[in-house]
Design an enzyme around this catalytic site. Structure first.
Site: not given
Ligand code: 5GP
Length: 180
Positions: A48, A102-103, A106, A134, A168
């Site tokens: 990402g 990081e992209d 979440d 988020k 992407r």
């Molecule tokens: P976390 O581990 O913080 O829950 O999520 C991180 C990863 O989940 C990010 O690096 C990404 O790959 C994916 N992700 C989380 N939210 C989104 C979103 O709204 N859209 C997309 N495309 N990927 C997300």
């Protein structure tokens, strides 16, 4: 910018490339002020981060090195909660100032896994810089040093972020359309 369809879902325009670039410039300049006397290593989390990393580096005016790792936690539009390492960082980071790019952050599960990985590597310091955050979804207490843009808890695509492999390459960010 118009609505777009990816697989079975409709997405609406949300953040333009100009807005993204403006936010990235600020992050690059702030990190440069903190690191102009050293050579940090920017470590991108694939896949990402590709667009963020490339635009960030163009706006980072100091000396730096780069590396990547690959983690996976998402299937479709939902996190699996389990973070798997798909590619290790192919570089010795001991004694280095490391800044993870990081992209999106979440739930924070991926961030927690990143801290665990880096804590074992004898680095001099670790910072996390994320393009998107988020806050309503974040469940951890770990620090996030730089956030370019905070967004509500709705799935987004574009600018490196995918929905099941697609989206992407969109230069702007789109948000999932809510059911009417
Ligand atoms: P976390 O581990 O913080 O829950 O999520 C991180 C990863 O989940 C990010 O690096 C990404 O790959 C994916 N992700 C989380 N939210 C989104 C979103 O709204 N859209 C997309 N495309 N990927 C997300």
């Amino acid at each position: 910018m118009k609505e777009i369809k990816i697989h079975d879902k409709i997405f609406v325009p949300y953040i333009t490339f100009e807005e993204i670039e403006h936010a990235i410039k600020k992050v690059a300049n702030t990190l440069y002020e903190q690191h102009k006397n050293d050579v940090p290593v920017f470590v991108g989390v694939l896949n990402g981060v590709i667009m963020f990393m490339s635009d960030f580096l163009k706006h980072y005016p100091g000396e730096c090195e780069i590396s990547f790792l690959k983690l996976k936690s998402y299937e479709g539009t939902h996190t699996t909660g389990k973070v798997e390492m798909e590619m290790e960082i192919p570089m010795d980071l001991s004694g280095r100032h490391v800044i993870i790019l990081e992209d999106i952050v979440d739930t924070g599960n991926t961030l927690e896994a990143l801290y665990e990985i880096l804590n074992k590597k004898n680095v001099k310091s670790v910072k996390i810089a994320t393009l998107l955050f988020k806050p309503d979804s974040y469940k951890k207490d770990l620090p996030i040093n730089m956030v370019a843009i905070s967004i509500p808890n709705r799935f987004v695509v574009g600018y490196g972020l995918d929905y099941d492999g697609l989206g992407r390459n969109l230069p702007d960010i789109y948000q999932i359309k809510l059911e009417e």
